[in-house]
Write an enzyme that holds these catalytic residues in place. Structure first.
Site, PDB file in Angstrom:
ATOM      1  CD  GLU A 125       6.459  10.360   2.982  1.00 23.56           C
ATOM      2  OE1 GLU A 125       7.217   9.492   3.438  1.00 23.56           O
ATOM      3  OE2 GLU A 125       6.153  10.434   1.772  1.00 23.56           O
ATOM      4  CG  ASP A 134      -3.744  -2.864   2.572  1.00 20.06           C
ATOM      5  OD1 ASP A 134      -4.976  -3.058   2.578  1.00 20.06           O
ATOM      6  OD2 ASP A 134      -3.145  -2.368   1.613  1.00 20.06           O
ATOM      7  CG  ASP A 137      -7.270  -5.352  -1.616  1.00 23.97           C
ATOM      8  OD1 ASP A 137      -8.469  -5.459  -1.913  1.00 23.97           O
ATOM      9  OD2 ASP A 137      -6.456  -4.644  -2.231  1.00 23.97           O
TER      10      ASP A 137
END
Ligand code: SF4
Ligand SMILES: [Zn+2]
Lengths: 465, 455
Positions: B73, B141, B143
């Protein structure tokens, strides 16, 4: 497994079934349904007894009991509900009840999940009670072909192994039998850093082998449940319409408590009432998240799930939910980003996106076992707040004095749901015998009480005029 | 194509003919569709990018799974915030023309599904084929805005060279552990374009992990307990640290804390900041003992030493002095260092296969910077402010005029270095390993079917 109405002698059959049901000794692995006949009464009775055990385990876990305490609890539950003088009878009951409950709990995702984790926990603690020989036999049975680490290799990593042992509070004298396995096979030991890892291998001590076995067990049962589900919908349900199906359906409601995914007796709640309702009827975990959401105009994923599903369960309709979250989030991220990144999950929670399955609001047990990280506001305040913060939060709800100390005492003993129940009783001035085990139950019981109070007040004022 | 050129040409005329003072190639800072079209038209490395996601299945070998890449995807976020999920492509050319046509502001990469995601509805009707994710890189991830309680230079999405070391720490700790502990080799670190870093672990073993196994790895890295409301954020139980934590502390955290953050963040420079650290000491008496010492040195400010360094040393000697060796306090110095330095992961992203993550080489719409790969072995030198911006790249292109060959275009810009790093340090070793695995899996299968014939 064949179910008959007649009273037949089953003990002998069970002894023979030891091989079929799988299992080296007292602990079966439930690999295949046993070839034995079961009387209809036993079908139900055995299942209820096993359910009592599983429910006991689920309560223990939600109180945050430690492994040693769980071990004790499981062995007591087992003794109370399942043990028979005749070991063959016990084994028989064990196997039959497991397979019956498989049928009961195969039917929805939520039921399967619950059953799978309770059965796995049960197996884990029973395995720990087995003798080393029988543990080894079970390993063979699960086809775990691990050889103990050869001496030279052991010497090379010995220091690290002892460091791991000490880091989890065990003695530095390293055990001598270790297995070197791909880390993927012992996720729970990896997650809690209870093994030494090197180049993709986990060094598992003999005393930790339970993890390996449990992983295997869980995987087998999970596959079996999916299969049973298919068989149930394809044939059994229809075939057994007049006999087993009603029993199976009744059993699944017997102990699982109501399912709050579809608001039932509750009235729909509307957007403008939320703050008022929060003050009067939300449990502490949900009040806290509402406060934080109003304050930061944002909640992280875990919070959005826990709080969002709660609101759904409490009767907030999808359109209102979208409006509610948008109103807050757009102040922080703008409404475009809200529509793009967040609206999806909200619709998802209502089954309007993705798999289109309805998500069920989280139970206290699930909330209590969550592991919120930095910046997270979900979880259960009774478990996850520091003492000062919890006291302050309870004060804000108007709880103080003796009641407050009693609640803090429950918290210290890790009875989080009891602490919440006490809070409920203090703020409502009514006792709550069933105890709190679901935030939506907290909400609906609170609403019921308040509505009743309102009615008596109304009728009083009417008779006065 | 021709249209792209025209647009850029007119841009050139506007900018250069009017402001002759500037370097001839300067293009005004910013981010817009026109810029992006040039980037996608001339610079985006479609070939290497797609090659990566094929994982060797685009070869001629009979063991290749030709449907593999087409089940991946992609999702595009367009200019007007239209969000296109479940895009899929069978070839680099298809991907290229779709990107050029749609000009997405953001490209996300999702999992590989059991069936082609763009045809999922058709499959759903035919029954049997369930639409589920089957493979996905292990991703992380990180941040910088999750570190707001331990940095004083910036907050939110802002980042500077004083707080960026927090990201450097995260890269070092995770990269070492993923390689040494978990045995992974093909790890891609990418600057997220604004405020953090992404990590893609691409070994086939990593791609095949179940959600439960992913969660286990994420938890292995977790030291934070109790969420925002627990007083103590890091808890290191046990009399010694697990080898992974001990190594992280000794090799990375301690040095970064003492040599960098202590000073750059001025961790002890105010009453309020000091109090925050005192709160991490579980024993009130000891905390007040430390506090007293600090008061002392404030009055006698003769010392030339930096106040942060002095106070930290005082705290350490007090906590580690013989009389406070009690359990609980023993870990306290480490706990403080961990609280201020240890990586903070977005756990949800790593735990589930179906999370989307922004693709490398995208441009961040707010900063205009390219999401370039970061070399973990030189991550100390990485400076987010030095990452090429879209307008800088266009300027570089303008400086020498266009060639039709995009390969050459690339190499002439400052993106060239990033691409060649991507290629030589990540892509080539990865594809080599994929090829070997493909062949050995294929041979094993042949062997097996041979054996079963013999029986
Ligand atoms: S016990 Fe249940 S309802 Fe009460 S605060 Fe905790 S999670 Fe919420
Ligand atoms: Zn900064």
């Amino acid at each position: 497994m064949e179910i008959v109405r007649s009273h037949r002698q089953v003990a002998a059959a069970a002894a023979a079934a030891g091989g079929d049901g799988g299992g080296a000794g007292a602990l079966p692995t439930y690999k295949a349904a046993p070839q034995l006949e079961v009387r209809l009464e036993e079908f139900e009775l055995f299942a209820i007894d096993r359910l009592r055990v599983l429910k006991g385990i689920s309560d223990g876990l939600s109180r945050g009991k430690r492994p040693e305490e769980m071990e004790k609890l499981v062995s007591e539950l087992w003794k109370t509900y399942m043990r028979h003088q005749d070991p063959a009878e016990t084994l028989n009951k064990d196997i039959i009840s497991h397979f019956v409950l498989r049928l009961v709990y195969c039917r929805t995702e939520e039921l399967r999940k619950w059953f799978l984790s309770m059965e796995t926990a049960l197996f884990r603690y029973r395995f720990r009670l087995e003798s080393p020989e029988s543990q080894r036999m079970l390993m063979t049975e699960f086809q775990l072909p691990y050889k103990a680490l050869p001496h030279s290799e052991f010497e090379a990593v010995k220091d690290k192994l002892s460091q791991v042992a000490r880091s989890i509070g065990q003695s530095a004298n390293v055990e001598h039998v270790f297995f070197k396995v791909p880390f993927e096979e012992v996720p729970d030991l990896v997650a809690s850093r209870r093994v030494f890892l090197s180049k993709g291998y986990a060094y598992v001590a003999m005393s930790q082998v339970v993890s390996l076995v449990v992983t295997q067990f869980r995987c087998n049962i999970s596959k079996a449940l999916a299969l049973t589900n298919r068989k149930w919908t394809a044939t059994i349900k229809e075939q057994e319409k007049g006999r087993l199906t009603p029993i199976v359906e009744a059993l699944s409601n017997a102990y699982f408590g109501p399912d709050y995914s579809q608001p039932k007796d509750t009235v729909d709640i509307s957007l403008k009432d939320i703050d008022q309702l929060a003050k009067s009827s939300f449990p502490l975990c949900m009040r806290h998240m509402l406060d934080k959401l109003r304050e930061n105009h944002h909640l992280k994923h875990g919070g959005r799930m826990q709080f969002g599903l709660f609101l759904k369960g409490a009767g907030l309709k999808l359109e209102d939910a979208l409006a509610f979250w948008r109103a807050e989030f757009s102040q922080k991220v703008g409404s475009e980003r809200f529509d793009k990144e967040y609206a999806y999950t909200i619709r998802h929670n209502y089954g309007k996106e993705g798999k289109r399955t309805d998500y069920t609001p989280y139970s206290c047990q699930k909330i209590i076992s969550a592991t919120p990280g930095v910046g997270d506001h979900h979880g259960c305040p009774f478990r996850h707040f520091g003492e000062e913060n919890l006291r302050a939060a309870l004060n804000k709800m108007g709880v103080g004095g003796h009641a407050l100390e009693e609640i803090m005492d429950k918290v210290k003993n890790r009875h989080y749901q009891l602490a919440c129940t006490l809070t409920f009783e203090t703020t409502h001035g009514v006792s709550c015998d069933s105890g709190i085990n679901h935030p939506n139950q907290y909400f609906s019981e609170s609403q019921k009480i308040l509505r009743a109070k309102n009615q008596t007040m109304e009728s009083q004022s009417q008779s006065a005029t | 194509m021709g249209r792209d050129d025209e647009q850029v040409d007119s841009m050139e005329i506007d900018d250069q003919k009017q402001q002759q003072l500037e370097a001839p190639a300067a293009v005004p800072e910013g981010f817009n569709t026109d810029y992006l079209r040039v980037y996608y038209g001339k610079l985006f490395p479609y070939g290497d990018f797609f090659k990566w996601l094929c994982y060797g299945n685009d070869g001629k070998h009979p063991g290749c799974d030709q449907s593999y890449v087409g089940r991946r995807e992609f999702s595009f976020t367009l200019e007007n915030d239209i969000y296109l999920r479940f895009q899929s492509f069978d070839s680099a050319t298809e991907l290229e023309s779709s990107i050029k046509e749609k000009c997405p502001f953001k490209i996300d990469i999702g999992p590989v599904y059991s069936v082609d995601p763009s045809k999922r509805h058709a499959y759903a009707q035919s029954g049997n084929n369930v639409f589920v994710p089957v493979e996905r890189e292990l991703i992380f991830d990180i941040d910088i805005s999750d570190y707001d309680d331990v940095r004083y230079c910036c907050s939110g999405a802002d980042v500077c060279l004083d707080c960026w070391p927090l990201m450097t720490i995260a890269i070092k700790i995770l990269d070492t552990s993923l390689r040494d502990d978990f045995g992974f080799n093909h790890i891609l670190w990418v600057y997220s374009g604004r405020r953090g870093v992404h990590c893609w672990v691409c070994d086939s073993r990593a791609r095949k992990l179940s959600n439960e196994q992913r969660a286990a790895i994420a938890d292995y890295f977790r030291v934070y307990k109790g969420g925002e409301n627990a007083l103590k954020k890091v808890s290191l139980a046990g009399p010694v640290l697990h080898p992974f934590l001990a190594r992280s502390y000794m090799d990375v955290l301690k040095t970064f804390f003492e040599d960098r953050l202590l000073l750059s963040q001025q961790l002890f420079s105010s009453e309020e900041r000091c109090q925050k650290i005192l709160d991490l000491i579980p024993d009130e008496n000891v905390a007040s003992e430390v506090h007293d010492k600090w008061q002392g040195n404030r009055r006698s400010s003769i010392s030339k030493e930096d106040v942060n360094v002095t106070r930290w040393e005082q705290l350490k000697t007090t906590l580690q002095s013989g009389k406070h060796k009690a359990q609980g306090l023993r870990r306290c110095v480490e706990e403080i260092v961990f609280s201020y330095t240890y990586p903070r992961l977005d756990m949800e992203v790593s735990k589930h296969m179906n999370h989307l993550l922004k693709a490398p080489f995208c441009i961040h719409p707010k900063t205009g910077r390219v999401c370039v790969p970061i070399d973990p072995s030189n991550c100390d030198d990485f400076d987010p402010a030095a990452v090429p911006t879209l307008s800088q790249l266009l300027g570089e292109l303008n400086a020498t005029g266009f060639k039709t060959d995009s390969e050459n275009n690339l190499e002439r810009t400052s993106l060239g270095k990033s691409i060649s790093f991507f290629r030589t340090s990540f892509l080539h070793p990865l594809l080599k390993a994929c090829k070997e695995e493909l062949e050995s899996a294929y041979n094993a299968k042949l062997q097996q079917s041979k054996n079963s014939l013999n029986w």
